[in-house]
Structures are given as structure tokens and as C-alpha cells.
Design an enzyme around this catalytic site. Sequence first.
Site, short mmCIF file in Angstrom:
data_model
loop_
_atom_site.label_atom_id
_atom_site.label_comp_id
_atom_site.label_asym_id
_atom_site.label_seq_id
_atom_site.Cartn_x
_atom_site.Cartn_y
_atom_site.Cartn_z
N GLY A 132 -18.68 -10.88 -27.24
CA GLY A 132 -16.94 -11.02 -26.63
C GLY A 132 -16.79 -12.03 -25.12
O GLY A 132 -18.04 -12.71 -24.67
N HIS B 135 8.07 -8.00 -3.29
CA HIS B 135 7.02 -7.96 -3.40
C HIS B 135 6.67 -9.87 -4.70
O HIS B 135 7.45 -10.11 -5.66
CB HIS B 135 6.17 -7.31 -4.72
CG HIS B 135 5.37 -6.31 -4.39
ND1 HIS B 135 4.48 -5.89 -3.75
CD2 HIS B 135 6.25 -5.17 -4.14
CE1 HIS B 135 4.17 -4.53 -3.23
NE2 HIS B 135 5.03 -4.04 -3.30
N GLU C 191 4.25 -11.85 -5.69
CA GLU C 191 3.44 -12.33 -6.77
C GLU C 191 4.09 -11.67 -7.64
O GLU C 191 3.59 -11.94 -8.61
CB GLU C 191 2.17 -11.09 -6.24
CG GLU C 191 2.18 -9.77 -5.86
CD GLU C 191 2.83 -8.93 -5.04
OE1 GLU C 191 3.48 -9.85 -4.22
OE2 GLU C 191 2.81 -8.05 -4.69
N ASP D 188 -16.13 -12.45 -22.13
CA ASP D 188 -17.18 -13.01 -20.56
C ASP D 188 -18.74 -12.83 -20.69
O ASP D 188 -19.08 -14.12 -20.27
CB ASP D 188 -17.51 -11.37 -20.11
CG ASP D 188 -16.27 -10.89 -19.39
OD1 ASP D 188 -14.92 -11.86 -19.96
OD2 ASP D 188 -15.70 -10.40 -19.67
N SER D 189 -19.77 -12.31 -22.13
CA SER D 189 -21.03 -12.60 -22.25
C SER D 189 -20.82 -14.52 -22.79
O SER D 189 -22.38 -14.36 -22.36
CB SER D 189 -21.93 -11.82 -22.64
OG SER D 189 -21.01 -11.56 -24.33
N LYS E 64 -10.22 -12.72 -15.38
CA LYS E 64 -10.52 -12.48 -16.87
C LYS E 64 -9.83 -14.33 -17.33
O LYS E 64 -10.79 -15.18 -18.28
CB LYS E 64 -9.21 -11.71 -17.15
CG LYS E 64 -9.93 -11.65 -19.26
CD LYS E 64 -10.95 -10.59 -19.10
CE LYS E 64 -11.63 -10.51 -20.93
NZ LYS E 64 -12.71 -10.15 -20.85
N SER F 47 -22.46 -9.98 -26.72
CA SER F 47 -21.65 -9.26 -27.20
C SER F 47 -21.50 -9.78 -27.92
O SER F 47 -20.73 -9.58 -29.16
CB SER F 47 -20.93 -7.90 -26.14
OG SER F 47 -20.44 -8.91 -25.68
N CYS G 12 5.16 -5.90 1.95
CA CYS G 12 5.06 -4.88 1.59
C CYS G 12 5.05 -3.69 2.71
O CYS G 12 5.14 -4.30 3.85
CB CYS G 12 5.37 -4.26 0.25
SG CYS G 12 6.38 -2.49 -0.11
N TYR G 13 4.11 -2.90 2.45
CA TYR G 13 3.29 -2.47 3.58
C TYR G 13 2.75 -3.05 5.02
O TYR G 13 3.09 -2.98 5.77
CB TYR G 13 2.49 -1.37 2.76
CG TYR G 13 1.38 -0.73 3.83
CD1 TYR G 13 1.89 0.66 4.62
CD2 TYR G 13 0.29 -1.08 4.16
CE1 TYR G 13 0.62 1.24 5.47
CE2 TYR G 13 -0.22 -0.80 6.34
CZ TYR G 13 -0.21 0.58 5.99
OH TYR G 13 -0.45 1.52 6.90
N GLY H 236 0.94 -1.24 0.11
CA GLY H 236 0.07 -0.28 -0.13
C GLY H 236 0.67 1.29 0.48
O GLY H 236 2.16 1.31 0.14
#
Length: 509
Positions: free
Chosen positions: A221, A165, A167, A223-224, A365, A219, A78-79, A51
Site C-alpha cells: 500500500g 467555513h 476550509e 503508506d508502507s 494521505k 503491504s 464557526c464555533y 465544533g
Amino acid sequence: MIIVLDFGGQYNQLIARRVRECNVYAEVHPYTLSLEKIKEMNPKGIIFTGGPNSVYGEDSPRCPKEIFEMGIPILGICYGSQLMAYMLGGKVETAPVSEYGHTDVTVDTEDILFEGVSKETVAWMSHTDYIAQAPEGFKITAHTSVCPVAAMSCPEKKFYATQFHPEVMHTAEGKTMLSNFVYKVCGCSGSWQMASFVETTIQQLREKIGTGKVLCALSGGVDSSVAAVLLSKAIGKQLTCVFVDHGLLRKNEGDEVEAVFGPNGPYELNFIRVNAQQRYYDKLKGVTEPEQKRKIIGEEFIRVFEEEAKKIGAVDYLVQGTIYPDVIESGLGKSAVIKSHHNVGGLPSVVDFKEIIEPLRLLFKDEVRRAGLELGIPEYLVYRQPFPGPGLGIRIIGEVTEEKVKIVQEADAIYREEIAKAGIDKGLGQYFAALTNMRSVGVMGDFRTYDYAIALRAVNTSDFMTADAAQIPWEVLAKVTNRIVNEVKGVNRVMYDCTGKPPATIEFE
Ligand code: XMP
């Protein structure tokens, strides 16, 4: 499950993703999450994110002290590591030397977190404060040339902390460290699998919906599409999908979507394709201002959808393709509006429904894509690059006309074909052709031409908030240029956009 407690770090989502890559389920929550809620969720471990604040600042975000008495393993990053040190009686100060970027780290002692990690390793640092003194009961497990406590741990209490970090990809052995934490410290089994997620979601949707009617704005795409297939598998013909072809889609896209989701496709659902092309062209006639164009396209979408919804009548549920980053971002909410994004978020008020269903709200995603593959959706749909709701409308600078749509569709199709042929498509974040509003003089054969210029764009990005212009091999650009000026009528010049975001945006409008 692992709770990622967010203290405002820019990598909060990344931490959850990395944990999920270990097949362990993780959720991101704001640092204000109550102790009761944490108990209720019964996590196997908690990760404190980084953060921007200093732990000793008056308003700096802190979690309740009791969190350290719950017997739950904690990893501070980190933070988060500084907070752990500070709240448990250690000392945190402004570091005499800040560290940013690749940093050599030396692992000092044997520690579960560093099992399988080299003694000399490279990590990604980004800090101005540092832990000057570890709290009592902690041992220092790693240091750098200027940071005495690059990592510390208190194995009895299962508290671990890294100033760097783990990650981010730049921390070479970060994945090993995170998997050590979730498997060896927290005792997670690693059984979170996409196949079981898909199966359980279908079962849950079936139970929830019963004999209800469901409406989905499709759409095409990823996701839909994934949301629609999940629902189709759960409830079949109780699902109606409305696909609006606004005439601003990529070449052949409308037909491709229809081939998959229409009556001749493999899925059981009611598919309605609305051919609204001309309506959009009429509405956009003479309009050149980008925000106005976006607004018209968004509003017209709602009008078209409203008309279809009226024909369908009341439904029980409306599907939205919300994914996890949207959930996290809206939960912690803080972003300036640069462009008014058009998506189906504006639909609820025009449809008579009881409840919204968001079957993908817990997936990132890449997980949505994995779910799509699990569901047997064709790869070209699953790996489709992001395409904005207003479509080619914002890739045609200035007024949109049917003729300009054709030009950009053709140029874009050539560009995509050549990028795929060169085998570089999967390595690019997003790439497309746009039609500039500029016409210039050229010569073709013995004749003067006065035609449009196409702009090619390709970017690399991990989050679409920032992006670098991609370095496409010159031969590929030359081939694309040659094909576009020869095959697309109305174009005599092709340019490559070398600008990053910021200062440009990815789309042109
Ligand atoms: P910008 O142009 O803002 O784009 O750098 C960032 C990402 O968002 C996509 N984009 C949109 N997506 N509706 C969407 O669903 C929109 O109105 C919209 N505008 C931009 C863009 O393609 C890129 O991936």
C-alpha cells in the site's frame, strides 16, 4: 507554523490540509493544549475550529483567556468565531434562523481576510448559534440575509473570525481567505515543501538510527511503500522489509510489489516475500462469519510475521506507516468499532525491538503521495487506491476458497482495467469487484448455468467515513459486465451496488 486548535469540529483536518496547501506547515491540537506548549511551539498563527457545542453551555470547550494576550494572530471559524466573540465580551445567541449549506455572503468593508475576494460570494454555513453582537474593538466585515456577523475582525490585534467555513470546497473563495490569513496576517513565508520534508526526514532518520537494524512490514500500500523507500534511502541494507503474500491480494499484486522492492528493483534493502497463501486458505476453510474471518487473517499475519522476526532476531526499530489522520484521531479518540480493522498495529508484541519509527506521522494521505512521487516511487503504486488489510478475504462473502479468490481477482482486474480505460479512475474514491455468496440460474449457449454473481462497487468519498455510490456511465458498466460474464469462469451475473455509507459500509464484510 500554524496551530489548529480543535474544538470538536468535523473539518479540523481539512483546515490543516488547506493551510499546508499554502505551503505553510500546520498541526492540529486539542483545545486543551497548554499556554506553555503553545509558547514553546512558537506558532505564527492559531486557527480555532468549529465544533458542535454552544459557547454559553456549561461544559462547552474553551481555551484559556490568556491566549488572546499572547500577541499571536487568531482566526476563529464557526464555533471558533463564536468563542472569540463570547470570550472577548460580544454576544452569542441561538440564531432565529439556522443556516446550513451554500449561503450568499456580502463582504461589507475592506479587510485583509477578504483581499481578492468578491463582494458577493458564496460560503458554506452550518450553525444554529450566531454572533448577535461583535465585541468592542471589532468591525463587522461580512453578513448574510439572516446572519448579521458572518465575519468580523480586529486588525490591531490580528483577530479574525468567520461564521462560515472557509476550509471546505463549497466556500468558493475560502482558499483565498485562508491564504490571506496565513501570508498577510501571520506573515508566513510559504516555504513548507515536500522536497525539503523528504530530504530532512532522510537526514533525521540517518542520524537517529545510526548503525541500528530496522524492520518494516510492507503491504504494498502507499503508506508502507513510502515509509520503506524513505528508510531505504536513509539506511539502505540496514532495513529489512517483510512482505506477506496472504493469497488475498489483487491480481498480480504480489509480483508487482516484488518487482519494485525485491532484489531486481531500484531500492537498496533486504526484501523478504513470504508466500503464505496456502496457510491462509487452510485457516479460512469453512469460516463464513465476517468478524471471525477478519480475526483469523489478522492473527495469521502476526504468526507469519513472528516466524520471520525470529529468523531475523532482535532489531532496533520497527517501522509503522502511521499517518497524520491516525495521529489526530487517536489523540482525540472517539470512534465506535464497526469492523475490527486489520493492520500492522498488532505487531509490536511479537517483535523484539527498542523503538517504533513512524516517518509519515506528520503527513496527510495526499502529502504521503507527494512524498512518494518526490522519492521516485512509480505512479501506479503512489496512486493505488486503499486496499484493506484482510484483502479479498472481505470481498468474498461467506467462505473463502482459492477458486473464489481467482474469480474475484479476475473480475476485479477487468473492472479496474475498464475504469482506467474510460479515464474515470482518478475521480473515484474506491472501486472494486466483490464476490457475492449467491448463485443463480443463467443460460449460456444452450445450457443452463448455476453460477456466482459478482457485485461491482464504486464510491466517492473524502474521508471513507461516509460515501456515496458513484454514478459510473452505463456504457462502462455494460462493457465490464459483458467482459466478466464472458471471461471469468463461474460467473453468470453482474450487479452494481447503489448503496451509500451509511447504511452500507464500503467493503462488504
Ligand atoms: P468500510 O468497509 O469500513 O471501509 O466502510 C472504510 C475504508 O477502510 C478500508 N478498510 C480497511 N483498511 N484494514 C485496513 O487497513 C481493514 O481491516 C479494513 N477494512 C476496511 C476500506 O477499504 C475503506 O477504504
